[in-house]
Design a protein around this motif. Structure first.
Motif, PDB file in Angstrom:
ATOM      1  N   GLY A 162      80.403  42.443  52.711  1.00 36.73           N
ATOM      2  CA  GLY A 162      79.067  43.036  52.822  1.00 36.73           C
ATOM      3  C   GLY A 162      78.263  42.507  53.982  1.00 36.73           C
ATOM      4  O   GLY A 162      77.052  42.720  54.024  1.00 36.73           O
ATOM      5  N   SER A 163      78.892  41.822  54.906  1.00 30.03           N
ATOM      6  CA  SER A 163      78.150  41.260  56.033  1.00 30.03           C
ATOM      7  C   SER A 163      78.914  41.457  57.333  1.00 30.03           C
ATOM      8  O   SER A 163      80.111  41.724  57.343  1.00 30.03           O
ATOM      9  N   ILE A 164      78.181  41.312  58.426  1.00 38.20           N
ATOM     10  CA  ILE A 164      78.713  41.475  59.780  1.00 38.20           C
ATOM     11  C   ILE A 164      78.380  40.216  60.568  1.00 38.20           C
ATOM     12  O   ILE A 164      77.276  39.681  60.465  1.00 38.20           O
ATOM     13  N   ILE A 165      79.337  39.741  61.335  1.00 33.33           N
ATOM     14  CA  ILE A 165      79.103  38.631  62.253  1.00 33.33           C
ATOM     15  C   ILE A 165      78.829  39.217  63.638  1.00 33.33           C
ATOM     16  O   ILE A 165      79.559  40.095  64.105  1.00 33.33           O
ATOM     17  N   ALA A 166      77.774  38.775  64.288  1.00 32.15           N
ATOM     18  CA  ALA A 166      77.387  39.308  65.600  1.00 32.15           C
ATOM     19  C   ALA A 166      76.985  38.173  66.528  1.00 32.15           C
ATOM     20  O   ALA A 166      76.516  37.126  66.083  1.00 32.15           O
ATOM     21  N   ASN A 167      77.189  38.403  67.829  1.00 33.28           N
ATOM     22  CA  ASN A 167      76.705  37.491  68.854  1.00 33.28           C
ATOM     23  C   ASN A 167      75.468  38.102  69.483  1.00 33.28           C
ATOM     24  O   ASN A 167      75.414  39.322  69.718  1.00 33.28           O
ATOM     25  N   ILE A 168      74.487  37.284  69.735  1.00 35.50           N
ATOM     26  CA  ILE A 168      73.242  37.766  70.331  1.00 35.50           C
ATOM     27  C   ILE A 168      72.946  36.984  71.604  1.00 35.50           C
ATOM     28  O   ILE A 168      73.429  35.866  71.793  1.00 35.50           O
ATOM     29  N   ASP A 169      72.168  37.597  72.491  1.00 37.53           N
ATOM     30  CA  ASP A 169      71.715  36.950  73.723  1.00 37.53           C
ATOM     31  C   ASP A 169      70.208  36.822  73.668  1.00 37.53           C
ATOM     32  O   ASP A 169      69.499  37.812  73.431  1.00 37.53           O
ATOM     33  N   PHE A 170      69.690  35.624  73.887  1.00 37.28           N
ATOM     34  CA  PHE A 170      68.250  35.406  73.875  1.00 37.28           C
ATOM     35  C   PHE A 170      67.624  36.045  75.110  1.00 37.28           C
ATOM     36  O   PHE A 170      68.128  35.930  76.219  1.00 37.28           O
ATOM     37  N   MET A 171      66.476  36.708  74.909  1.00 35.96           N
ATOM     38  CA  MET A 171      65.807  37.415  75.994  1.00 35.96           C
ATOM     39  C   MET A 171      64.479  36.767  76.377  1.00 35.96           C
ATOM     40  O   MET A 171      64.096  36.764  77.542  1.00 35.96           O
ATOM     41  N   GLY A 172      63.759  36.230  75.401  1.00 37.85           N
ATOM     42  CA  GLY A 172      62.476  35.614  75.688  1.00 37.85           C
ATOM     43  C   GLY A 172      61.743  35.313  74.404  1.00 37.85           C
ATOM     44  O   GLY A 172      62.270  35.499  73.302  1.00 37.85           O
ATOM     45  N   GLU A 173      60.506  34.872  74.554  1.00 35.41           N
ATOM     46  CA  GLU A 173      59.734  34.488  73.372  1.00 35.41           C
ATOM     47  C   GLU A 173      58.279  34.864  73.568  1.00 35.41           C
ATOM     48  O   GLU A 173      57.799  35.036  74.691  1.00 35.41           O
ATOM     49  N   GLY A 174      57.591  35.004  72.435  1.00 38.39           N
ATOM     50  CA  GLY A 174      56.179  35.335  72.461  1.00 38.39           C
ATOM     51  C   GLY A 174      55.451  34.621  71.348  1.00 38.39           C
ATOM     52  O   GLY A 174      56.055  34.193  70.356  1.00 38.39           O
ATOM     53  N   MET A 175      54.142  34.520  71.498  1.00 33.13           N
ATOM     54  CA  MET A 175      53.314  33.893  70.480  1.00 33.13           C
ATOM     55  C   MET A 175      53.021  34.899  69.369  1.00 33.13           C
ATOM     56  O   MET A 175      53.161  36.104  69.550  1.00 33.13           O
ATOM     57  N   GLU A 176      52.583  34.377  68.229  1.00 27.20           N
ATOM     58  CA  GLU A 176      52.256  35.228  67.084  1.00 27.20           C
ATOM     59  C   GLU A 176      50.774  35.145  66.795  1.00 27.20           C
ATOM     60  O   GLU A 176      50.195  34.062  66.692  1.00 27.20           O
ATOM     61  N   GLU A 177      50.139  36.334  66.693  1.00 25.57           N
ATOM     62  CA  GLU A 177      48.743  36.364  66.282  1.00 25.57           C
ATOM     63  C   GLU A 177      48.662  35.997  64.806  1.00 25.57           C
ATOM     64  O   GLU A 177      49.342  36.601  63.970  1.00 25.57           O
ATOM     65  N   LYS A 178      47.825  35.042  64.482  1.00 27.28           N
ATOM     66  CA  LYS A 178      47.784  34.520  63.119  1.00 27.28           C
ATOM     67  C   LYS A 178      47.315  35.562  62.108  1.00 27.28           C
ATOM     68  O   LYS A 178      47.803  35.618  60.980  1.00 27.28           O
ATOM     69  N   LEU A 179      46.369  36.407  62.510  1.00 26.44           N
ATOM     70  CA  LEU A 179      45.813  37.363  61.562  1.00 26.44           C
ATOM     71  C   LEU A 179      46.704  38.574  61.366  1.00 26.44           C
ATOM     72  O   LEU A 179      46.930  39.034  60.242  1.00 26.44           O
ATOM     73  N   THR A 180      47.247  39.119  62.471  1.00 23.19           N
ATOM     74  CA  THR A 180      48.023  40.359  62.389  1.00 23.19           C
ATOM     75  C   THR A 180      49.522  40.129  62.391  1.00 23.19           C
ATOM     76  O   THR A 180      50.290  41.008  61.987  1.00 23.19           O
ATOM     77  N   GLY A 181      49.975  38.967  62.863  1.00 28.76           N
ATOM     78  CA  GLY A 181      51.414  38.717  62.947  1.00 28.76           C
ATOM     79  C   GLY A 181      52.068  39.371  64.148  1.00 28.76           C
ATOM     80  O   GLY A 181      53.288  39.293  64.318  1.00 28.76           O
ATOM     81  N   LYS A 182      51.276  40.025  65.024  1.00 30.19           N
ATOM     82  CA  LYS A 182      51.835  40.714  66.183  1.00 30.19           C
ATOM     83  C   LYS A 182      52.267  39.722  67.264  1.00 30.19           C
ATOM     84  O   LYS A 182      51.759  38.608  67.348  1.00 30.19           O
ATOM     85  N   ILE A 183      53.217  40.178  68.095  1.00 29.35           N
ATOM     86  CA  ILE A 183      53.680  39.367  69.214  1.00 29.35           C
ATOM     87  C   ILE A 183      52.750  39.584  70.404  1.00 29.35           C
ATOM     88  O   ILE A 183      52.355  40.712  70.700  1.00 29.35           O
ATOM     89  N   HIS A 184      52.409  38.513  71.084  1.00 32.27           N
ATOM     90  CA  HIS A 184      51.628  38.634  72.314  1.00 32.27           C
ATOM     91  C   HIS A 184      52.051  37.531  73.268  1.00 32.27           C
ATOM     92  O   HIS A 184      52.705  36.555  72.889  1.00 32.27           O
ATOM     93  N   GLY A 185      51.687  37.692  74.537  1.00 27.68           N
ATOM     94  CA  GLY A 185      52.027  36.683  75.534  1.00 27.68           C
ATOM     95  C   GLY A 185      53.524  36.505  75.715  1.00 27.68           C
ATOM     96  O   GLY A 185      53.997  35.392  75.941  1.00 27.68           O
ATOM     97  N   PHE A 186      54.271  37.614  75.673  1.00 24.58           N
ATOM     98  CA  PHE A 186      55.729  37.498  75.790  1.00 24.58           C
ATOM     99  C   PHE A 186      56.114  37.080  77.199  1.00 24.58           C
ATOM    100  O   PHE A 186      55.534  37.518  78.189  1.00 24.58           O
ATOM    101  N   ARG A 187      57.130  36.211  77.289  1.00 23.76           N
ATOM    102  CA  ARG A 187      57.625  35.769  78.589  1.00 23.76           C
ATOM    103  C   ARG A 187      59.132  35.534  78.504  1.00 23.76           C
ATOM    104  O   ARG A 187      59.669  35.231  77.435  1.00 23.76           O
ATOM    105  N   ARG A 188      59.773  35.671  79.642  1.00 23.78           N
ATOM    106  CA  ARG A 188      61.215  35.479  79.707  1.00 23.78           C
ATOM    107  C   ARG A 188      61.557  33.998  79.538  1.00 23.78           C
ATOM    108  O   ARG A 188      60.799  33.123  79.929  1.00 23.78           O
ATOM    109  N   GLY A 189      62.735  33.737  78.965  1.00 21.43           N
ATOM    110  CA  GLY A 189      63.190  32.368  78.793  1.00 21.43           C
ATOM    111  C   GLY A 189      62.887  31.837  77.404  1.00 21.43           C
ATOM    112  O   GLY A 189      62.126  32.428  76.635  1.00 21.43           O
ATOM    113  N   VAL A 190      63.499  30.714  77.067  1.00 25.67           N
ATOM    114  CA  VAL A 190      63.373  30.113  75.746  1.00 25.67           C
ATOM    115  C   VAL A 190      62.972  28.650  75.899  1.00 25.67           C
ATOM    116  O   VAL A 190      63.586  27.901  76.654  1.00 25.67           O
TER     117      VAL A 190
END
Length: 624
Positions: A162-190
């Motif tokens: 019932g499960s799948i194994i997958a490889n992923i590539d990291f693209m970047g990261e962003g901050m989380e708005e505390k009230l809405t949970g939305k992503i903001h300030g996204f930038r490339r790199g980790v």
């Protein structure tokens, strides 16, 4: 049924029990029995359930007393988006998998098949694609979200399948708005990696909207981000042109139309720009007839004396081996003497054989005859006669009149540069150089002269105000071939130099090709932005894969499966790699590159004899 709790424990025995994982059955509940449902107040017929409250089961609905027939409630325009948002938020808030291993640029994850099936029915296309190859997923970190793309999948043979194994590539990261949970300030790199056991969530359309939104830099919109229909895909102009770009794609994928679209958008954003495009097939004249200047053999009027010594040798000399070196020595001596006869040479003092000073072809042949007269009896006149005969052929052949006409003796260098480089542009910032009518034996030399003039103009204009020039080369593999196909021509040398050094002097290079594996090895790696459409050849795919950044590997695997007018864009021109569906281009702005309809054209008759007569006439006169 495989719950996320049992799913996670199958793969990670030490996964923390987080609040979104269903709680295990109580001790009073027998094994395999469904959890007891909380008591619910009876619901009036036809009333919409309150958010967070489960609707009545079908069996419960049948047991209730029959109500009077009522029309089904219709969602108003305000209610419909709200209902869709409720469904979306439910799938978006539930994890679809778990992180198993972490590496520097990617990770291995396990995905729950049940959750994937649930998400596939979501009205949000981004959530519906979650977990598939090329899709985006997000991972919660301490203070934000980490975005990754799915590179590949395989079935997990452990457990019940019932499960799948997958490889992923990291693209970047962003901050989380505390009230809405939305992503903001996204930038490339980790900067902060997740730990094994971290939960995987689907990326929503709203997430992608924040991720792909412009950061304020100048950008052109070229299409929509896949799989959404409304998120616009933009390319940062300065970043793309500042470090060169390449547009790749097999024949028939819409490469020419896509190139025209990108150039049209650049010209709209920069109406006083300076764009020079080499068009080997005469396709782009139709696309830029109203917004650019079209030059072909009828109006190019490129003076022969603009060639440097190496380019003179390519056009005039046809010998090889020891004879070639002897011919070069003779030509260099006579060419320098011919240039020195111009009064400009007297004003400049010292000149070289490469100095772009006008000279008469008759002066060059006179110098050859004078040198022959100085020979001893034992010396052969064959080298001199070879050069003189070729010059006479070039002067007499009407196909070469655009370059070797006697009318091109005047000092028109400044006018030629202004005309070709669009300085001033007068609202038409692009010049299309149609070389389809140029004789094939000097086509590469013509392209070399134009390319070198772009480079030399930038070098000798360093003390002036910078005026960046974009040089776009269609069928680039013809002019900068790999080592296997290289012939040592001057055009390959100058384009390779522009690729390596051009950005220092404000020159941008755009390469368009259907065979990237035939390009010179170092040229594609110098392109900071790569726009790859569908590539059918395995060798081409491998070549592009080696040139693209590590984080784009998941997107690269989908290159053979791209539709027409779809592409993968990665590199400096975009924040993160994206899959884009190009916009439709108006008919008047499209290049003349559409495939003919054989059935339709072969069903027509009439006018064939007159057409053959006209073609034969143009054939015999070579277009003159």
């Amino acid at each position: 049924m495989l719950t996320l709790n049992s799913f996670a424990s199958t793969h990670m025995n030490d996964i923390p029990r987080q609040q979104f994982i269903p709680a295990p059955p109580s001790s009073q509940q027998s094994a395999g029995q469904a959890p007891a449902r909380p008591a619910q107040a009876p619901q009036p017929a036809g009333q919409t359930p309150v958010q967070g409250q489960a609707p009545a089961r079908p069996s419960e609905q049948q047991a209730s007393p029959p109500a009077a027939p009522q029309p089904a409630p219709q969602a108003t325009s305000e209610e419909a988006p709200q209902q869709r948002q409720e469904v979306q938020s439910e799938n978006a808030s539930k994890p679809i998998g778990v992180v198993l291993e972490i590496a520097g640029s990617g990770s291995q994850i396990a995905i729950d098949m049940q959750r994937i099936n649930e998400c596939s029915q979501d009205p949000d296309l981004s959530i519906a694609q979650a977990g598939q190859v090329g899709s985006q997923i997000k991972i919660k970190t301490k203070d934000g979200w980490l975005l990754a793309s799915v590179r590949n999948q395989r079935q997990d043979r452990r457990g019940d399948g019932g499960s799948i194994i997958a490889n992923i590539d990291f693209m970047g990261e962003g901050m989380e708005e505390k009230l809405t949970g939305k992503i903001h300030g996204f930038r490339r790199g980790v900067t902060r990696y997740p730990t094994p056991g971290a939960m995987i969530f689907p990326a929503t359309t709203e997430d992608l909207r924040q991720i792909y939104s412009s950061d304020g830099r100048n950008a052109i919109e070229v299409g929509t981000v896949y799989p959404t229909k409304e998120i616009r895909a933009g390319i940062y102009i300065d970043a793309m042109l500042g470090k060169h770009f390449a547009l790749l794609g097999s024949t028939g994928t819409g490469k020419s139309t896509s190139a025209a679209l990108i150039l049209h958008r650049i010209c709209q954003a920069a109406p006083q720009g300076h764009v020079v495009m080499i068009d080997p097939h005469g396709e782009y004249s139709a696309a830029f007839r109203n917004t650019g200047m079209i030059f072909d053999v009828s109006n190019l009027q490129m003076p022969y004396w603009l060639m440097n010594f190496e380019e003179h040798c390519e056009v005039i000399l046809r010998s090889s081996g020891n004879d070639l070196q002897e011919d070069k020595d003779i030509l260099a001596k006579c060419l320098l003497a011919a240039r020195a006869k111009n009064r400009l040479a007297d004003q400049m003092g010292k000149i070289t054989v490469d100095s772009p000073i006008p000279y008469l072809l008759s002066d060059l042949t006179t110098m050859l005859q004078d040198e022959m007269g100085k020979l001893d009896k034992a010396s052969t006149t064959a080298p001199y006669m070879r050069i003189k005969t070729k010059i006479d052929e070039l002067k007499a052949d009407p196909r070469y009149q655009f370059m070797f006409s006697g009318m091109l003796v005047a000092d028109s260098m400044a006018d030629f540069i202004s005309k070709i480089f669009r300085m001033p542009g007068s609202g038409k910032p692009i010049s299309i150089i149609d070389v389809s009518g140029v004789p094939s034996d000097i086509t590469s030399t013509v392209v070399a002269v134009l390319s070198r003039m772009v480079f030399d103009f930038a070098i000798w204009g360093r003390n002036e105000k910078t005026r960046p020039i974009l040089l776009v080369c269609e069928e680039a593999h013809r002019y900068v071939p790999n080592e296997k196909n290289a012939d040592g021509s001057s055009v390959g040398t100058i384009l390779s130099r522009i690729a390596k050094e051009g950005r220092k002097y404000g020159i941008s290079l755009g390469l368009i090709t259907q065979r990237p594996s035939d390009l010179a090895e170092g040229v594609l790696s110098q392109c900071g932005t790569i726009i790859s459409m569908r590539l059918n050849n395995d060798r081409d795919q491998d070549f592009v894969r080696a040139a693209m950044p590590e984080g784009a590997r998941g997107f690269l695997d989908s290159i053979p499966a791209l539709r027409n007018r779809e592409c993968i864009i990665c590199g400096e021109g975009v924040s993160i790699p994206i899959r884009v569906a190009f916009d439709n281009l108006e008919e008047a702005k499209r290049p003349a590159s559409e495939d003919p309809s054989f059935v339709e054209l072969w069903s027509e008759e009439g006018g064939e004899e007159e057409q053959v007569e006209r073609v034969v006439q143009r054939w015999r006169t070579q277009g003159s």
